[in-house]
Design a protein around this motif. Structure first.
Motif, PDB file in Angstrom:
ATOM      1  N   GLY A  21      -2.055 -41.555 -76.075  1.00  0.00           N
ATOM      2  CA  GLY A  21      -2.735 -41.508 -74.788  1.00  0.00           C
ATOM      3  C   GLY A  21      -3.478 -42.772 -74.436  1.00  0.00           C
ATOM      4  O   GLY A  21      -3.298 -43.347 -73.353  1.00  0.00           O
ATOM      5  N   LEU A  22      -4.385 -43.242 -75.307  1.00  0.00           N
ATOM      6  CA  LEU A  22      -5.183 -44.427 -75.007  1.00  0.00           C
ATOM      7  C   LEU A  22      -4.310 -45.676 -74.881  1.00  0.00           C
ATOM      8  O   LEU A  22      -4.618 -46.563 -74.089  1.00  0.00           O
ATOM      9  CB  LEU A  22      -6.244 -44.634 -76.084  1.00  0.00           C
ATOM     10  N   ALA A  23      -3.222 -45.773 -75.684  1.00  0.00           N
ATOM     11  CA  ALA A  23      -2.323 -46.912 -75.563  1.00  0.00           C
ATOM     12  C   ALA A  23      -1.667 -46.940 -74.190  1.00  0.00           C
ATOM     13  O   ALA A  23      -1.538 -47.999 -73.565  1.00  0.00           O
ATOM     14  CB  ALA A  23      -1.260 -46.873 -76.663  1.00  0.00           C
ATOM     15  N   VAL A  24      -1.273 -45.756 -73.674  1.00  0.00           N
ATOM     16  CA  VAL A  24      -0.665 -45.676 -72.351  1.00  0.00           C
ATOM     17  C   VAL A  24      -1.697 -46.035 -71.280  1.00  0.00           C
ATOM     18  O   VAL A  24      -1.393 -46.720 -70.300  1.00  0.00           O
ATOM     19  CB  VAL A  24      -0.065 -44.279 -72.125  1.00  0.00           C
ATOM     20  N   ILE A  25      -2.929 -45.564 -71.462  1.00  0.00           N
ATOM     21  CA  ILE A  25      -3.993 -45.887 -70.504  1.00  0.00           C
ATOM     22  C   ILE A  25      -4.203 -47.396 -70.425  1.00  0.00           C
ATOM     23  O   ILE A  25      -4.349 -47.965 -69.338  1.00  0.00           O
ATOM     24  CB  ILE A  25      -5.298 -45.165 -70.900  1.00  0.00           C
ATOM     25  N   ARG A  26      -4.242 -48.087 -71.568  1.00  0.00           N
ATOM     26  CA  ARG A  26      -4.456 -49.533 -71.569  1.00  0.00           C
ATOM     27  C   ARG A  26      -3.298 -50.253 -70.885  1.00  0.00           C
ATOM     28  O   ARG A  26      -3.507 -51.215 -70.136  1.00  0.00           O
ATOM     29  CB  ARG A  26      -4.611 -50.052 -72.997  1.00  0.00           C
ATOM     30  N   MET A  27      -2.052 -49.794 -71.132  1.00  0.00           N
ATOM     31  CA  MET A  27      -0.904 -50.437 -70.481  1.00  0.00           C
ATOM     32  C   MET A  27      -0.961 -50.229 -68.977  1.00  0.00           C
ATOM     33  O   MET A  27      -0.637 -51.135 -68.201  1.00  0.00           O
ATOM     34  CB  MET A  27       0.402 -49.881 -71.058  1.00  0.00           C
ATOM     35  N   ILE A  28      -1.382 -49.029 -68.521  1.00  0.00           N
ATOM     36  CA  ILE A  28      -1.494 -48.773 -67.088  1.00  0.00           C
ATOM     37  C   ILE A  28      -2.571 -49.664 -66.482  1.00  0.00           C
ATOM     38  O   ILE A  28      -2.399 -50.237 -65.395  1.00  0.00           O
ATOM     39  CB  ILE A  28      -1.796 -47.283 -66.833  1.00  0.00           C
ATOM     40  N   ALA A  29      -3.712 -49.810 -67.186  1.00  0.00           N
ATOM     41  CA  ALA A  29      -4.789 -50.654 -66.681  1.00  0.00           C
ATOM     42  C   ALA A  29      -4.329 -52.112 -66.575  1.00  0.00           C
ATOM     43  O   ALA A  29      -4.590 -52.791 -65.575  1.00  0.00           O
ATOM     44  CB  ALA A  29      -6.005 -50.543 -67.598  1.00  0.00           C
ATOM     45  N   LYS A  30      -3.636 -52.618 -67.615  1.00  0.00           N
ATOM     46  CA  LYS A  30      -3.153 -53.993 -67.575  1.00  0.00           C
ATOM     47  C   LYS A  30      -2.109 -54.178 -66.494  1.00  0.00           C
ATOM     48  O   LYS A  30      -2.027 -55.237 -65.874  1.00  0.00           O
ATOM     49  CB  LYS A  30      -2.574 -54.396 -68.936  1.00  0.00           C
ATOM     50  N   ALA A  31      -1.268 -53.165 -66.273  1.00  0.00           N
ATOM     51  CA  ALA A  31      -0.264 -53.255 -65.216  1.00  0.00           C
ATOM     52  C   ALA A  31      -0.912 -53.409 -63.852  1.00  0.00           C
ATOM     53  O   ALA A  31      -0.379 -54.084 -62.964  1.00  0.00           O
ATOM     54  CB  ALA A  31       0.648 -52.029 -65.247  1.00  0.00           C
ATOM     55  N   HIS A  32      -2.090 -52.824 -63.673  1.00  0.00           N
ATOM     56  CA  HIS A  32      -2.832 -52.976 -62.415  1.00  0.00           C
ATOM     57  C   HIS A  32      -3.699 -54.233 -62.400  1.00  0.00           C
ATOM     58  O   HIS A  32      -4.403 -54.477 -61.416  1.00  0.00           O
ATOM     59  CB  HIS A  32      -3.718 -51.738 -62.174  1.00  0.00           C
ATOM     60  N   GLY A  33      -3.720 -54.952 -63.519  1.00  0.00           N
ATOM     61  CA  GLY A  33      -4.580 -56.119 -63.611  1.00  0.00           C
ATOM     62  C   GLY A  33      -5.976 -55.787 -64.056  1.00  0.00           C
ATOM     63  O   GLY A  33      -6.875 -56.628 -63.923  1.00  0.00           O
ATOM     64  N   GLY A  34      -6.178 -54.575 -64.579  1.00  0.00           N
ATOM     65  CA  GLY A  34      -7.512 -54.141 -64.976  1.00  0.00           C
ATOM     66  C   GLY A  34      -7.658 -54.018 -66.466  1.00  0.00           C
ATOM     67  O   GLY A  34      -6.926 -54.657 -67.234  1.00  0.00           O
ATOM     68  N   SER A  35      -8.597 -53.164 -66.871  1.00  0.00           N
ATOM     69  CA  SER A  35      -8.879 -53.023 -68.295  1.00  0.00           C
ATOM     70  C   SER A  35      -9.461 -51.652 -68.563  1.00  0.00           C
ATOM     71  O   SER A  35      -9.904 -50.948 -67.654  1.00  0.00           O
ATOM     72  CB  SER A  35      -9.855 -54.109 -68.758  1.00  0.00           C
ATOM     73  N   ILE A  36      -9.433 -51.303 -69.846  1.00  0.00           N
ATOM     74  CA  ILE A  36     -10.042 -50.066 -70.326  1.00  0.00           C
ATOM     75  C   ILE A  36     -10.866 -50.429 -71.536  1.00  0.00           C
ATOM     76  O   ILE A  36     -10.445 -51.202 -72.402  1.00  0.00           O
ATOM     77  CB  ILE A  36      -8.975 -49.001 -70.663  1.00  0.00           C
ATOM     78  N   GLU A  37     -12.112 -49.883 -71.586  1.00  0.00           N
ATOM     79  CA  GLU A  37     -12.969 -50.185 -72.721  1.00  0.00           C
ATOM     80  C   GLU A  37     -13.812 -48.972 -73.061  1.00  0.00           C
ATOM     81  O   GLU A  37     -14.057 -48.097 -72.243  1.00  0.00           O
ATOM     82  CB  GLU A  37     -13.860 -51.372 -72.400  1.00  0.00           C
ATOM     83  N   LEU A  38     -14.185 -48.930 -74.317  1.00  0.00           N
ATOM     84  CA  LEU A  38     -15.065 -47.874 -74.814  1.00  0.00           C
ATOM     85  C   LEU A  38     -16.473 -48.448 -74.852  1.00  0.00           C
ATOM     86  O   LEU A  38     -16.757 -49.381 -75.598  1.00  0.00           O
ATOM     87  CB  LEU A  38     -14.616 -47.424 -76.211  1.00  0.00           C
ATOM     88  N   ARG A  39     -17.340 -47.862 -74.045  1.00  0.00           N
ATOM     89  CA  ARG A  39     -18.710 -48.348 -73.958  1.00  0.00           C
ATOM     90  C   ARG A  39     -19.643 -47.519 -74.826  1.00  0.00           C
ATOM     91  O   ARG A  39     -19.365 -46.362 -75.143  1.00  0.00           O
ATOM     92  CB  ARG A  39     -19.191 -48.331 -72.516  1.00  0.00           C
ATOM     93  N   THR A  40     -20.738 -48.161 -75.163  1.00  0.00           N
ATOM     94  CA  THR A  40     -21.764 -47.483 -75.955  1.00  0.00           C
ATOM     95  C   THR A  40     -22.720 -46.741 -75.013  1.00  0.00           C
ATOM     96  O   THR A  40     -23.127 -47.293 -73.983  1.00  0.00           O
ATOM     97  CB  THR A  40     -22.549 -48.488 -76.796  1.00  0.00           C
ATOM     98  N   LYS A  41     -23.041 -45.513 -75.406  1.00  0.00           N
ATOM     99  CA  LYS A  41     -23.982 -44.721 -74.604  1.00  0.00           C
ATOM    100  C   LYS A  41     -25.108 -44.224 -75.500  1.00  0.00           C
ATOM    101  O   LYS A  41     -24.948 -44.109 -76.718  1.00  0.00           O
ATOM    102  CB  LYS A  41     -23.257 -43.554 -73.939  1.00  0.00           C
ATOM    103  N   GLU A  42     -26.240 -43.913 -74.879  1.00  0.00           N
ATOM    104  CA  GLU A  42     -27.415 -43.500 -75.659  1.00  0.00           C
ATOM    105  C   GLU A  42     -27.257 -42.101 -76.218  1.00  0.00           C
ATOM    106  O   GLU A  42     -27.726 -41.812 -77.315  1.00  0.00           O
ATOM    107  CB  GLU A  42     -28.665 -43.586 -74.783  1.00  0.00           C
ATOM    108  N   THR A  43     -26.608 -41.221 -75.453  1.00  0.00           N
ATOM    109  CA  THR A  43     -26.419 -39.840 -75.920  1.00  0.00           C
ATOM    110  C   THR A  43     -25.138 -39.737 -76.698  1.00  0.00           C
ATOM    111  O   THR A  43     -24.262 -40.609 -76.577  1.00  0.00           O
ATOM    112  CB  THR A  43     -26.388 -38.888 -74.722  1.00  0.00           C
TER     113      THR A  43
END
Length: 679
Positions: free
Chosen positions: A638-660
């Motif tokens: 799933g996440l690999a497909v999400i990253r390829m879709i984001a790159k295909a649009h010229g964007g990105s996917i990242e996992l951010r740090t949250k306090e909770t």
């Protein structure tokens, strides 16, 4: 073959010719220098055929006695001028010498006859009491001769009016030089002559030592043949000048006489063999080489005629063969020179000079030329420069061969270095090719392994992920068959289970198809203007249908329309929300859509355990899962497909740090027309 003429004459003339002509200059100069001033004041000799006229009577049988000859009238004797020569013959000759008045004194005179190799010389001198007989010849021991001298010296006191009779006979050529000397004058002229011959044989000894050194140093057959030619010819000269009987065998004249004949045969044989070595006849003229070799062999065999008393039959042919061999050597050397072997010109010159030096002596020996002591002994002096010139040419050939060998060695070394360099270049090229082939093979192998791995992972994912919803559908269907629903609520609950399982299968199928589409070389986005809220809510159905999760959305800062590939964006959002439902645990699943710096920012968060720090980069690879994921849950696609879709649009996917607790994924898509957009 081209020869450097300057180097040739530098080696050829600098020492061999200079040494040879210096020896000739010293010898001939000594001869012309005469004796001392005291000798010049003495009476000159009376020369046979000049001051001493004579006539000759031929005795074919050799049986005429002195009485018979003396009884003959003077008309029977043929008149001669100069020295006497009859050639190679077995006849005896009587010379009737008319003595001038100055020879008929009461003082003793010495009659000197030469050459020393005459077999028999008899002098009949008229005295007051009759005829006096004197005996000479090279067959008499030195002790029985009247004078201890190399030549035949007879003490005379002629009286009366009778002529002087000389009987001459020889098994070799018949030549006679004579002079009537006063004793003091003869003794005076003998000193410079002895000095001349001492210098001559000293020079010969030096050349012999030089040739011995060349034989030892180079160990070549041609130097051995040259050395033997020098030894035999110089020994022959010593015999012709009477040194054999005078110094070696004074009481064995037969041995001295035989040694001279043997040396003549062997010297002629080695001289012919020397021609073979000089001209390399075995290669240049093979047929003539066989003729020369056969002639040399016959000459060696001819030496046996001496002890068998048959030398008078072969003596003339021996000397003639040597002269013809020299003439042939001159002609063949010229032919070789015309074949572009310039060095043979030196051999041609050497053999031509030798031929011209020997020719007068040969003509005198055969009685074809009036005798001359200088012409008769010219070849003996020419031997010195002749041998030195040949030795010099041999040395030059060795030097040239050495220079050529060094040049060939340098060329071979250069070729070896070039070949080594070329080989090293080829080795490097082959090594580079092998490295590239190995890298290509390794790349293909890695791709094959990766493909095999992905295939296994895909099959494992399909077998597990597809089995779960299918099992739900199957169980619900069986449950509906075996246990009818009690009421509408129960029926709706079971229908929702089947619907969730069906939609999960649909999502999995879409994800697999998206993965294949994104990896296709002909992949292209299908752009469209999409209402974002509707697209997000369609993708969030999986959360709505989840009994343990609650969907929370925020579109307050979101644009209404966004240009993208709606199908791929729906798959990306669906995978993010599905991961939140599967791995986030019970609780809220929040979706926030906003516009940030002209980009679209979609954030999805859950309230689960979160992802370990070490897995934050690895989880975006295909078939990779976090360590907190339960065994057998999720396929890692799933996440690999999400990253390829984001790159295909010229964007990105990242996992951010949250306090909770939980995960927060941020999907950023640029506005259409951005430089980063891929089409």
């Amino acid at each position: 073959m081209r020869v450097n003429i300057r180097d040739f004459f530098d080696l050829l003339i600098r020492w061999p010719l200079i040494a040879g002509f210096l020896a000739i200059f010293l010898l001939v100069g000594s001869v012309h220098a005469g004796g001392t001033p005291e000798h010049d004041r003495l009476a000159p000799p009376l020369r046979l055929g000049v001051e001493l006229p004579y006539g000759v009577l031929v005795d074919p049988t050799g049986k005429l006695s002195h009485e018979e000859v003396a009884a003959l009238p003077s008309e029977r004797f043929a008149k001669y001028q100069g020295a006497f020569a009859a050639g190679f013959t077995t006849s005896a000759f009587w010379l009737r010498v008319d003595l001038p008045p100055q020879a008929k004194t009461n003082q003793e005179s010495w009659l000197v006859l030469s050459p020393p190799f005459i077999d028999s010389v008899q002098i009949f001198e008229s005295t007051a009491i009759g005829w006096r007989r004197h005996e000479g010849g090279d067959l008499l021991p030195l002790s029985t001769r009247e004078m201890d001298s190399r030549d035949f010296v007879f003490r005379l006191k002629p009286q009366g009016n009778q002529p002087l009779y000389i009987r001459v006979a020889s098994t070799s050529t018949v030549i006679l030089y004579g002079a009537l000397w006063q004793p003091a004058a003869f003794a005076t002229q003998a000193l410079p002559e002895a000095r001349n011959w001492g210098l001559y044989f000293g020079t010969m000894a030096f050349i012999g030592i030089l040739l011995v050194g060349l034989v030892v140093i180079f160990r070549q057959r041609r130097f051995v043949v040259l050395l033997l030619t020098c030894l035999f010819n110089y020994g022959m000269v010593a015999g012709l000048q009477g040194f054999h009987v005078w110094l070696l065998w004074p009481e064995s004249p037969q041995l001295a006489s035989m040694s001279l004949g043997i040396l003549v045969c062997l010297g002629s044989a080695t001289g012919i063999l020397l021609v073979r070595e000089c001209l390399s006849l075995s290669r240049s003229f093979p047929r003539i080489d066989k003729l020369y070799l056969a002639t040399a062999s016959l000459l060696v065999i001819g030496a046996l005629s001496v002890p068998l008393n048959l030398y008078h039959w072969v003596a003339g042919w021996v000397t003639l063969a040597t002269e013809l061999a020299s003439l042939g050597a001159f002609i063949m050397a010229l032919i070789l020179a015309l074949r572009d072997n310039r060095l043979q010109l030196a051999f041609a010159l050497a053999f031509l000079v030798h031929f011209l030096a020997v020719a007068p002596a040969l003509a005198i020996n055969f009685g074809l030329l009036a005798p001359s002591r200088a012409m008769h002994t010219l070849w003996q002096y020419e031997l010195i420069p002749h041998m030195l010139v040949i030795a010099g040419i041999f040395l030059f050939e060795i030097r040239r061969a050495h220079v050529q060998w060094v040049s060939e060695q340098n060329e071979a070394l250069l070729a070896t270095r070039e070949a080594k360099t070329l080989l090293e270049a080829k080795v490097q090229e082959r090594t580079r090719d092998l490295s590239l082939a190995q890298a290509s093979l390794q790349y293909a192998l890695d791709n094959e392994r990766q493909a095999l791995f992905e295939h296994r992972q895909f099959m494992a994912m399909v077998s597990h992920e597809f089995r779960t919803p299918l099992a739900v559908i199957d169980a619900t269907a069986n449950n509906l068959t075996e246990v009818p629903p009690q009421d509408d609520e129960d029926l709706q609950m079971r229908a929702r289970q089947v619907l969730r399982a069906t939609r999960r299968l649909t999502k999995l199928t879409d994800t697999c198809l998206a993965d294949a589409r994104l990896r296709d070389d002909a992949f292209a986005l299908h752009w469209a203007d999409v209402p974002l809220e509707i697209l997000v809510r369609e993708a969030a159905d999986i959360v709505i249908w989840s009994a343990k999760n609650t969907l929370v959305t925020d579109f307050s800062r979101a644009p209404e329309i966004w240009r993208c590939d709606p199908a791929l964006l729906r798959i990306a959002l669906s995978n993010l929300l599905d991961n939140a439902v599967k791995y986030g645990g019970p609780g809220e699943v929040k979706v926030s859509v906003a516009k940030a710096d002209d980009d679209l920012l979609i954030e999805v968060s859950d309230q689960g355990q979160g992802i370990a720090e070490a897995d934050r980069i690895r989880i975006f690879e295909r078939y990779q899962r976090g360590v907190n994921v339960p065994e057998g849950k999720g396929g890692g696609l799933g996440l690999a497909v999400i990253r390829m879709i984001a790159k295909a649009h010229g964007g990105s996917i990242e996992l951010r740090t949250k306090e909770t607790p939980g995960c927060l994924f941020a999907l950023r898509l640029p506005r259409q027309g951005s430089d980063d957009v891929q089409s």
